[in-house]
Design an enzyme around this catalytic site. Structure first.
Site, PDB file in Angstrom:
ATOM      1  N   TYR A   1     -19.398 -18.172  -1.924  1.00 26.47           N
ATOM      2  CA  TYR A   1     -20.377 -18.779  -1.033  1.00 26.47           C
ATOM      3  C   TYR A   1     -20.325 -18.101   0.320  1.00 26.47           C
ATOM      4  CZ  TYR A   1     -16.969 -21.787   1.508  1.00 26.47           C
ATOM      5  OH  TYR A   1     -15.939 -22.269   2.274  1.00 26.47           O
ATOM      6  N   CYS A   2     -21.456 -18.188   1.010  1.00 21.03           N
ATOM      7  CA  CYS A   2     -21.593 -17.673   2.368  1.00 21.03           C
ATOM      8  C   CYS A   2     -22.240 -18.774   3.197  1.00 21.03           C
ATOM      9  CB  CYS A   2     -22.374 -16.362   2.356  1.00 21.03           C
ATOM     10  SG  CYS A   2     -22.055 -15.347   3.834  1.00 21.03           S
ATOM     11  N   TRP A   3     -23.097 -18.420   4.159  1.00 21.76           N
ATOM     12  CA  TRP A   3     -23.675 -19.437   5.033  1.00 21.76           C
ATOM     13  C   TRP A   3     -24.674 -20.354   4.339  1.00 21.76           C
ATOM     14  CZ3 TRP A   3     -22.024 -21.811   8.969  1.00 21.76           C
ATOM     15  CH2 TRP A   3     -21.199 -21.194   9.892  1.00 21.76           C
TER      16      TRP A   3
ATOM     17  N   CYS B   1     -29.082 -16.461   3.522  1.00 22.01           N
ATOM     18  CA  CYS B   1     -28.059 -15.428   3.644  1.00 22.01           C
ATOM     19  C   CYS B   1     -27.741 -14.882   2.254  1.00 22.01           C
ATOM     20  CB  CYS B   1     -26.803 -16.044   4.262  1.00 22.01           C
ATOM     21  SG  CYS B   1     -25.372 -14.964   4.247  1.00 22.01           S
TER      22      CYS B   1
ATOM     23  N   PHE C   1     -22.405 -22.761   2.482  1.00 19.21           N
ATOM     24  CA  PHE C   1     -21.736 -23.732   3.343  1.00 19.21           C
ATOM     25  C   PHE C   1     -22.732 -24.658   4.034  1.00 19.21           C
ATOM     26  CE2 PHE C   1     -19.688 -25.083   7.316  1.00 19.21           C
ATOM     27  CZ  PHE C   1     -18.638 -25.791   6.758  1.00 19.21           C
TER      28      PHE C   1
END
Length: 151
Positions: free
Chosen positions: A87-89, A93, A117
């Protein structure tokens, strides 16, 4: 003429193949939270963001491994044979996609956590910082109070 049906839907056979393939590459915040809460093993959750982003808050139990460090450090933080969830932002993204590609290149089975996130925290799921674990208020546009998605 219908704007929706201007391009006809795929056949059921093609739709099955398409949606099954998508589910092989993606998971969501609720499923990740359910597995983490139940202590399900066999996979690891990787937060691919910068140190500053991690410090602002991350999913409890996630491993911090920025995308640029995956090739060099993956073998030291991902158990052999474990699947990886990145996972990222958030949805705007593609950091989790880039990280998933790096893990796949290393031979790991991998999925992305949809929403990243952003949606994890907007759904009121636990967020960890140096100060401990908290829950932010639920955003009623993504997880209405008292209503379960039940998907």
């Amino acid at each position: 003429m219908s704007a929706v049906l201007q391009v006809p839907p795929a056949s059921a056979e093609l739709a099955v193949a398409h949606f099954a393939a998508r589910l092989a590459f993606e998971t969501d915040c609720s499923d990740v939270a359910a597995d983490l809460g139940a202590g399900v093993d066999g996979w690891v959750l990787i937060d691919t963001r910068s140190q500053e982003s991690w410090d602002q808050g991350h999913v409890p139990g996630a491993i911090h491994l920025p995308t640029r460090e995956i090739a060099a450090r993956a073998a030291t933080v991902v158990p052999a044979g474990a699947a990886v969830v990145t996972y990222c932002w958030g949805p705007a993204c593609n950091g989790a996609t880039k990280a998933a590609l790096e893990f796949a290149r290393l031979g790991h089975p991998v999925k992305e956590m949809l929403g990243g996130f952003e949606y994890w925290s907007r759904e009121g799921l636990p967020v960890e910082t140096a100060d401990g674990v908290t829950r932010r208020p639920v955003d009623p546009l993504v997880a209405p109070r008292g209503v379960a998605c039940a998907c």
